[in-house]
Write an enzyme that holds these catalytic residues in place. Structure first.
Site, PDB file in Angstrom:
ATOM      1  N   HIS A 141     -16.338-116.768   8.104  1.00 24.91           N
ATOM      2  CA  HIS A 141     -17.757-116.380   8.165  1.00 24.91           C
ATOM      3  C   HIS A 141     -18.491-116.728   6.879  1.00 24.91           C
ATOM      4  O   HIS A 141     -18.139-116.257   5.798  1.00 24.91           O
ATOM      5  CB  HIS A 141     -17.867-114.871   8.409  1.00 24.91           C
ATOM      6  CG  HIS A 141     -19.232-114.433   8.822  1.00 24.91           C
ATOM      7  ND1 HIS A 141     -19.647-114.386  10.136  1.00 24.91           N
ATOM      8  CD2 HIS A 141     -20.293-114.027   8.101  1.00 24.91           C
ATOM      9  CE1 HIS A 141     -20.898-113.960  10.194  1.00 24.91           C
ATOM     10  NE2 HIS A 141     -21.321-113.739   8.959  1.00 24.91           N
ATOM     11  N   ASP A 199     -22.770-117.346   5.741  1.00 32.72           N
ATOM     12  CA  ASP A 199     -24.151-117.251   6.215  1.00 32.72           C
ATOM     13  C   ASP A 199     -25.086-118.276   5.582  1.00 32.72           C
ATOM     14  O   ASP A 199     -26.296-118.045   5.514  1.00 32.72           O
ATOM     15  CB  ASP A 199     -24.689-115.847   5.953  1.00 32.72           C
ATOM     16  CG  ASP A 199     -24.230-114.845   7.001  1.00 32.72           C
ATOM     17  OD1 ASP A 199     -24.702-114.940   8.144  1.00 32.72           O
ATOM     18  OD2 ASP A 199     -23.394-113.983   6.685  1.00 32.72           O
ATOM     19  N   GLU A 250     -23.426-114.590  15.356  1.00 33.49           N
ATOM     20  CA  GLU A 250     -23.175-113.251  14.835  1.00 33.49           C
ATOM     21  C   GLU A 250     -24.118-112.239  15.476  1.00 33.49           C
ATOM     22  O   GLU A 250     -25.201-111.968  14.977  1.00 33.49           O
ATOM     23  CB  GLU A 250     -23.334-113.226  13.314  1.00 33.49           C
ATOM     24  CG  GLU A 250     -22.915-111.890  12.712  1.00 33.49           C
ATOM     25  CD  GLU A 250     -23.101-111.819  11.214  1.00 33.49           C
ATOM     26  OE1 GLU A 250     -22.473-110.948  10.589  1.00 33.49           O
ATOM     27  OE2 GLU A 250     -23.871-112.632  10.656  1.00 33.49           O
ATOM     28  N   HIS A 281     -24.044-106.962  16.163  1.00 33.41           N
ATOM     29  CA  HIS A 281     -24.242-106.934  14.712  1.00 33.41           C
ATOM     30  C   HIS A 281     -24.418-105.456  14.366  1.00 33.41           C
ATOM     31  O   HIS A 281     -23.547-104.661  14.691  1.00 33.41           O
ATOM     32  CB  HIS A 281     -25.429-107.802  14.274  1.00 33.41           C
ATOM     33  CG  HIS A 281     -25.481-108.002  12.795  1.00 33.41           C
ATOM     34  ND1 HIS A 281     -26.429-107.402  11.989  1.00 33.41           N
ATOM     35  CD2 HIS A 281     -24.671-108.692  11.962  1.00 33.41           C
ATOM     36  CE1 HIS A 281     -26.197-107.713  10.725  1.00 33.41           C
ATOM     37  NE2 HIS A 281     -25.149-108.501  10.672  1.00 33.41           N
ATOM     38  N   HIS A 340     -18.110-105.812  13.200  1.00 27.87           N
ATOM     39  CA  HIS A 340     -19.384-105.131  13.484  1.00 27.87           C
ATOM     40  C   HIS A 340     -19.379-104.254  14.732  1.00 27.87           C
ATOM     41  O   HIS A 340     -20.407-103.642  15.034  1.00 27.87           O
ATOM     42  CB  HIS A 340     -20.554-106.129  13.608  1.00 27.87           C
ATOM     43  CG  HIS A 340     -21.054-106.665  12.309  1.00 27.87           C
ATOM     44  ND1 HIS A 340     -21.903-105.965  11.487  1.00 27.87           N
ATOM     45  CD2 HIS A 340     -20.838-107.844  11.675  1.00 27.87           C
ATOM     46  CE1 HIS A 340     -22.178-106.684  10.410  1.00 27.87           C
ATOM     47  NE2 HIS A 340     -21.535-107.823  10.493  1.00 27.87           N
ATOM     48  N   HIS A 369     -14.887-111.271   9.678  1.00 26.31           N
ATOM     49  CA  HIS A 369     -15.161-110.861   8.295  1.00 26.31           C
ATOM     50  C   HIS A 369     -15.107-109.338   8.190  1.00 26.31           C
ATOM     51  O   HIS A 369     -16.113-108.673   8.047  1.00 26.31           O
ATOM     52  CB  HIS A 369     -16.486-111.427   7.783  1.00 26.31           C
ATOM     53  CG  HIS A 369     -17.703-111.080   8.586  1.00 26.31           C
ATOM     54  ND1 HIS A 369     -17.838-111.334   9.920  1.00 26.31           N
ATOM     55  CD2 HIS A 369     -18.879-110.504   8.220  1.00 26.31           C
ATOM     56  CE1 HIS A 369     -19.019-110.938  10.356  1.00 26.31           C
ATOM     57  NE2 HIS A 369     -19.670-110.406   9.335  1.00 26.31           N
ATOM     58  N   ASP A 389     -17.698-113.968   3.916  1.00 29.79           N
ATOM     59  CA  ASP A 389     -19.066-113.450   4.111  1.00 29.79           C
ATOM     60  C   ASP A 389     -20.010-113.934   3.018  1.00 29.79           C
ATOM     61  O   ASP A 389     -21.022-113.289   2.726  1.00 29.79           O
ATOM     62  CB  ASP A 389     -19.068-111.922   4.168  1.00 29.79           C
ATOM     63  CG  ASP A 389     -20.217-111.362   5.003  1.00 29.79           C
ATOM     64  OD1 ASP A 389     -20.999-112.166   5.546  1.00 29.79           O
ATOM     65  OD2 ASP A 389     -20.328-110.122   5.112  1.00 29.79           O
TER      66      ASP A 389
END
Length: 417
Positions: free
Chosen positions: A39, A41, A142, A169, A215, A236, A305
């Site tokens: 993961h 972003d 995600e 999420h 999550h 993650h 992450d």
């Protein structure tokens, strides 16, 4: 005094030499087995910093992010699941459009930097990119809110190259409960997974899409592990017993992941590493050690992450630092086999099994039943495709939520569309 100084120098030299040996060994192992991270972003940073106008930046020189090409090369990052993330505020609004735009960012990054990034959709692609000294670039969506409760959207995302879906999420969807339910900040709306949510698990198995349980609530973890034919991932998340955040994975779930032959990819966010604002590389290694002790080295991976968090550990400031963490695992006595498993062998095994399940279900028909209209009715949603009566779309909602006018004339209801 002379002998004391000499002894200190010898000991200091031994420590430095030992550290150098571990790092050299880490680099050697990373040259033999691809480091796959679950993961990152960076696509969201492209949205935040440049509104997705990629011509405004150069990934070779970009310094505002945890990730750029020189850092990727130094960190020996061989494969990355880039997150196609959009905030929960987009749910019931433009989540699908925004998610497609983030998927598009990954495609365009690969076209802009073809010597360094290679678009990938399979376990074979990861190995092919590794042989070419490129970073395999995969996509994970995600948040289940991104599919707008639509199996058709899920399938189209797969066709665009998406290879995992994080079921939630930090908000519930109409069919799955998120992790904040376990903190008391959100209320369970689906008792974990609704009937529709359970069907989506099966549809993801049929497609060959990895089911990501980062999550989600603990109830969802248990249900997904029970329902899924294929192994699942935590893209993650870290170990709950080391840092008691509900974003992390409890020991009983770790054992179930091992039984399912899935993977937990350790998160580097300080708040999930130490449950404090500060953390260091050693604290992250503690999560690796704990997961190995509880469930075995076969379920461990890396899920940094990066570029999705505001605080990262000292010693893991950006993606260039992976070799230092690998060296720390070696210093702690991890064997070559265990390190290679965590680097990429575990994820490759999981991915191949998901692909195998997909191939075994190639005669299974797609799931086509829409989510009950009552579960998703809102001012931004029309009811095209739903019958005018019955449990899928109750007439009592039409006057509030659809461009429909009712007139009562002489006892007769007229519907004007």
């Amino acid at each position: 005094m002379y002998w004391c100084v000499t002894l200190l120098n010898v000991l200091s030299g031994f420590i430095i030499c030992s550290a150098d040996i571990n790092r050299e060994k880490a680099l050697r192992l990373m040259g033999e087995t691809p480091l796959i991270d679950g993961h990152n972003d960076l696509p969201w940073q492209m949205r935040q910093l440049f509104n997705n106008e990629l011509e405004k930046m150069d990934l070779n020189t970009l310094e505002k992010t945890h990730t750029n090409i020189p850092k990727i090369k130094t960190g020996r990052l061989s494969a990355q699941f880039w997150a196609a993330y959009v905030p929960c505020e987009s749910q019931y609004k433009d989540a699908v459009r925004q998610t497609v735009e983030q998927i598009d960012v990954v495609h365009r990054l690969c076209r802009l930097y073809p010597n360094d990034l290679m678009f990938a959709t399979s376990s074979d692609d990861i190995l092919s990119a590794f042989q070419q000294n490129k970073t395999a670039s995969l996509i994970g969506v995600e948040g289940g809110h991104s599919i707008d409760s639509s199996p058709g959207t899920l399938r189209m995302f797969y066709n665009l190259g998406v290879r995992y879906l994080t079921l939630t999420h930090s908000c519930n969807t109409p069919w799955a409960d998120n992790w904040l339910v376990d903190t008391g900040k959100d209320t369970s709306e689906n008792n974990g997974l609704s009937g529709f949510g359970k069907e989506l698990i099966r549809e993801m198995n049929r497609l060959g899409m990895l089911i990501d349980l980062a999550h989600v609530s603990e109830k969802v973890m248990n249900l997904a592990l029970e329902l899924s034919i294929a192994p699942v991932i935590f893209s993650h998340s870290s170990a709950y017993e080391v840092c008691k955040s509900k974003r992390n994975v409890p020991d009983d779930i770790l054992r179930k992941v091992a039984e399912k032959k899935g993977i937990v990819m350790v998160n580097f966010y300080n708040d999930y590493v130490t449950c404090q604002k500060t953390a260091n590389l050693s604290n992250v290694a503690d999560h690796f050690d704990h997961i190995k002790k509880v469930a075995g080295h076969e379920i461990i991976g890396f899920g940094g992450d990066y570029d999705g968090v505001s605080r990262v550990p000292e010693g893991l400031e950006d993606v260039s630092k992976y070799p230092d963490l690998v060296a720390e695992l070696l210093r702690r006595g991890w064997t070559d086999t265990e390190v290679k498993a965590a680097l990429g062998d575990n994820l490759l095994r999981v991915f191949r099994e998901v692909e195998k399940v997909r191939d075994s279900m190639n005669t299974t028909k797609p799931y086509e039943v829409p989510i009950p209209y009552a579960d998703v009715v809102n001012p931004c949603r029309t009811m095209y495709g739903y019958p005018p009566q019955g449990n899928a779309g109750s007439m009592i909602n039409l006057g509030l939520h659809l461009p429909v006018v009712t007139l009562l004339l002489h006892g007769t209801i007229l519907w004007l569309f």
